[in-house]
Enzyme design. Structure first.
Site, PDB file in Angstrom:
ATOM      1  N   LYS A   1     -10.892  -3.479  -4.220  1.00 10.18           N
ATOM      2  CA  LYS A   1     -11.716  -2.274  -4.329  1.00 10.18           C
ATOM      3  C   LYS A   1     -10.986  -1.194  -5.106  1.00 10.18           C
ATOM      4  CE  LYS A   1     -13.576  -3.013   0.330  1.00 10.18           C
ATOM      5  NZ  LYS A   1     -13.324  -2.768   1.742  1.00 10.18           N
TER       6      LYS A   1
ATOM      7  N   LYS B   1      -5.206 -10.027  -7.066  1.00 10.54           N
ATOM      8  CA  LYS B   1      -6.359 -10.136  -6.176  1.00 10.54           C
ATOM      9  C   LYS B   1      -7.492  -9.210  -6.637  1.00 10.54           C
ATOM     10  CE  LYS B   1      -6.158  -8.156  -2.165  1.00 10.54           C
ATOM     11  NZ  LYS B   1      -5.687  -7.681  -0.878  1.00 10.54           N
TER      12      LYS B   1
ATOM     13  N   LYS C   1       0.817  -1.219   0.000  1.00  9.94           N
ATOM     14  CA  LYS C   1       0.000   0.000   0.000  1.00  9.94           C
ATOM     15  C   LYS C   1       0.846   1.261   0.000  1.00  9.94           C
ATOM     16  CE  LYS C   1      -4.464  -1.463   1.710  1.00  9.94           C
ATOM     17  NZ  LYS C   1      -5.501  -1.341   2.706  1.00  9.94           N
TER      18      LYS C   1
HETATM   19  P1  TYM Z   1     -10.922  -5.388   3.855  1.00 11.05           P
HETATM   20  O1  TYM Z   1     -11.914  -4.327   4.141  1.00 11.05           O
HETATM   21  O2  TYM Z   1      -9.852  -5.121   2.858  1.00 11.05           O
HETATM   22  O3  TYM Z   1     -11.664  -6.695   3.392  1.00 11.05           O
HETATM   23  C1  TYM Z   1     -12.755  -7.240   4.130  1.00 11.05           C
HETATM   24  C2  TYM Z   1     -12.682  -8.755   4.119  1.00 11.05           C
HETATM   25  O4  TYM Z   1     -12.724  -9.216   2.767  1.00 11.05           O
HETATM   26  C3  TYM Z   1     -11.628 -10.101   2.530  1.00 11.05           C
HETATM   27  N1  TYM Z   1     -11.199  -9.953   1.136  1.00 11.05           N
HETATM   28  C4  TYM Z   1     -11.083 -10.955   0.280  1.00 11.05           C
HETATM   29  N2  TYM Z   1     -11.312 -12.281   0.400  1.00 11.05           N
HETATM   30  C5  TYM Z   1     -11.121 -13.040  -0.685  1.00 11.05           C
HETATM   31  N3  TYM Z   1     -10.705 -12.565  -1.890  1.00 11.05           N
HETATM   32  C6  TYM Z   1     -10.465 -11.248  -2.063  1.00 11.05           C
HETATM   33  N4  TYM Z   1     -10.082 -10.776  -3.247  1.00 11.05           N
HETATM   34  C7  TYM Z   1     -10.647 -10.374  -0.955  1.00 11.05           C
HETATM   35  N5  TYM Z   1     -10.503  -9.039  -0.769  1.00 11.05           N
HETATM   36  C8  TYM Z   1     -10.836  -8.793   0.507  1.00 11.05           C
HETATM   37  C9  TYM Z   1     -10.553  -9.644   3.496  1.00 11.05           C
HETATM   38  O5  TYM Z   1      -9.618 -10.675   3.744  1.00 11.05           O
HETATM   39  C10 TYM Z   1     -11.372  -9.285   4.711  1.00 11.05           C
HETATM   40  O6  TYM Z   1     -11.647 -10.434   5.488  1.00 11.05           O
HETATM   41  N6  TYM Z   1      -7.790  -5.174   7.737  1.00 11.05           N
HETATM   42  C11 TYM Z   1      -9.068  -5.672   7.301  1.00 11.05           C
HETATM   43  C12 TYM Z   1     -10.229  -5.180   8.126  1.00 11.05           C
HETATM   44  C13 TYM Z   1     -10.081  -5.360   9.598  1.00 11.05           C
HETATM   45  C14 TYM Z   1     -10.252  -6.571  10.323  1.00 11.05           C
HETATM   46  C15 TYM Z   1     -10.037  -6.234  11.677  1.00 11.05           C
HETATM   47  C16 TYM Z   1     -10.538  -7.871   9.931  1.00 11.05           C
HETATM   48  C17 TYM Z   1      -9.796  -4.379  10.492  1.00 11.05           C
HETATM   49  N7  TYM Z   1      -9.773  -4.904  11.747  1.00 11.05           N
HETATM   50  C18 TYM Z   1     -10.109  -7.206  12.684  1.00 11.05           C
HETATM   51  C19 TYM Z   1     -10.608  -8.844  10.963  1.00 11.05           C
HETATM   52  C20 TYM Z   1     -10.392  -8.506  12.300  1.00 11.05           C
HETATM   53  C21 TYM Z   1      -9.293  -5.233   5.865  1.00 11.05           C
HETATM   54  O7  TYM Z   1      -8.704  -4.278   5.405  1.00 11.05           O
HETATM   55  O8  TYM Z   1     -10.255  -5.910   5.215  1.00 11.05           O
END
Ligand code: TYM
Length: 345
Positions: free
Chosen positions: A210, A207, A115
């Site tokens: 967004k 991947k 990032k």
């Molecule tokens: P975020 O917002 O990027 O994504 C949310 C969830 O979606 C999953 N994900 C995917 N799974 C499969 N294939 C993909 N292409 C894909 N893109 C996203 C992510 O693995 C995630 O589970 N840091 C985290 C948010 C967070 C969090 C937490 C998660 C903040 N605090 C505590 C668990 C526990 C994030 O940026 O997810």
């Protein structure tokens, strides 16, 4: 080690364009786990501001993720849905964890490297410290299970390291304050099924995300049937028919991705999908995938639209969830202060 009551926590960033990866990698699991566990699901707005956000857009993204949770089937009464910034204990515990985590640990985080890119000097301190906040999100509830996609695995490992180091560093105080031999559980990542890493529809080695500039790279939860059909039909493939065995998908990332998506949407395995479609041309398979995607995602998109049309309802769900989450978080934070030796009034 001490026994902890099983509790599920996970979070999703309100950064626009919730997509099929978020749905299959995470939200589908959130929904399933409600049957067996108490669950807390968080719209992580504090994480979102680690990179610049437009305030007006952020407000609507917070509501959109909340609407997606509900539309996908999370019950905000039986479980908890809230936005992170309304429970200040997340940021408070994150500070404590900033003092527990080591620079060397954070330096290894691949997501930060990706990032921040080449201009690392210009990345926010928040982006760097992001994983400590993530550990705080989970551990402020002393949650034991965390459903996430594959890309969050390293952050979960760091959360475990932080919990372990806190338990070790303060072991005497933890015992003295009556918490036995460990205060924090080591949270377990739940990364299972055929779609833990959904790839871009344009490039099977990237991947689904967004932030991809091409909207054709992803299926958004708000896409209508026409958009879904167009994106699936345009998805990159190769000229060969589908193989009959999973082994045959290995050198074919795009085929592997579409089969994984089909399997996850229909609640089965890649092997089962190949039993049905082995030998078929992509045109046939894609038609079936369009029908399945529209059948599964269409009602979710429609419900999200309805819900986001009623922001007062969404905000009331978040207010109620924040209150209930806050009550749990405050207890943890009081205990942490006692363990650290702070004086509480
Ligand atoms: P975020 O917002 O990027 O994504 C949310 C969830 O979606 C999953 N994900 C995917 N799974 C499969 N294939 C993909 N292409 C894909 N893109 C996203 C992510 O693995 C995630 O589970 N840091 C985290 C948010 C967070 C969090 C937490 C998660 C903040 N605090 C505590 C668990 C526990 C994030 O940026 O997810």
């Amino acid at each position: 080690m001490a026994q902890f009551k099983e509790l599920v926590f996970s979070g999703v960033q309100p950064t626009g364009n919730l997509h099929l990866g978020n749905y299959l990698g995470a939200i589908v699991k959130f929904v399933e786990l409600q049957k067996s566990h108490d669950c807390i699901y968080c719209v992580v707005d504090l994480h979102a501001i680690t990179v610049p956000q437009d305030p007006v857009q952020l407000t609507s993204s917070i509501r959109e993720v909340t609407a997606a949770f509900i539309a996908c089937g999370i019950d905000p009464k039986a479980h908890i849905i809230f936005n992170q910034s309304q429970v200040p204990e997340h940021a408070e515990l994150a500070w404590v964890f900033n003092c527990v985590a080591r620079l060397g640990w954070l330096n290894r985080m691949t997501q930060f490297k990706e990032k921040a890119g080449k201009d690392r000097e210009n990345a926010s301190v928040g982006l760097y410290a992001y994983p400590a906040l993530m550990a705080a999100d989970i551990l402020v509830y002393r949650a034991t299970h965390v459903p996430v996609g594959e890309d969050q695995k390293q952050h979960l490992e760091l959360s475990r390291d932080i919990a372990q180091k806190f338990n070790n560093d303060f072991s005497e105080s933890i015992t003295r304050t009556g918490f036995g031999d460990a205060f924090f559980p080591l949270p377990e990542p739940l990364i299972q099924g055929p779609a833990t890493r959904v790839m871009s529809l344009r490039d099977g080695t990237k991947k689904m995300s967004k932030s991809d500039p091409s909207d054709y790279s992803r299926i958004n939860l708000t896409d209508d049937a026409d958009a879904i059909a167009q994106k699936v039909r345009k998805a990159k493939t190769d000229p060969e028919p589908l193989p009959s065995e999973e082994e045959g998908l290995k050198p074919r990332p795009e085929a592997d991705n579409l089969v994984g998506i089909y399997a996850a949407l229909s609640g089965t395995t890649k092997a089962a999908v190949l039993q049905e479609f082995g030998g078929a041309q992509f045109s046939t398979f894609k038609s079936a995938l369009v029908d399945l995607s529209v059948a599964r995602l269409g009602p979710i998109g429609a419900e999200m639209k309805k819900l986001t049309g009623d922001p007062a309802y969404i905000d009331s769900v978040l207010a109620d969830g924040s209150e209930r989450a806050g009550a749990i978080a405050r207890k943890t934070m009081d205990a942490v202060k006692d363990i650290l030796g702070f004086i509480r009034h």
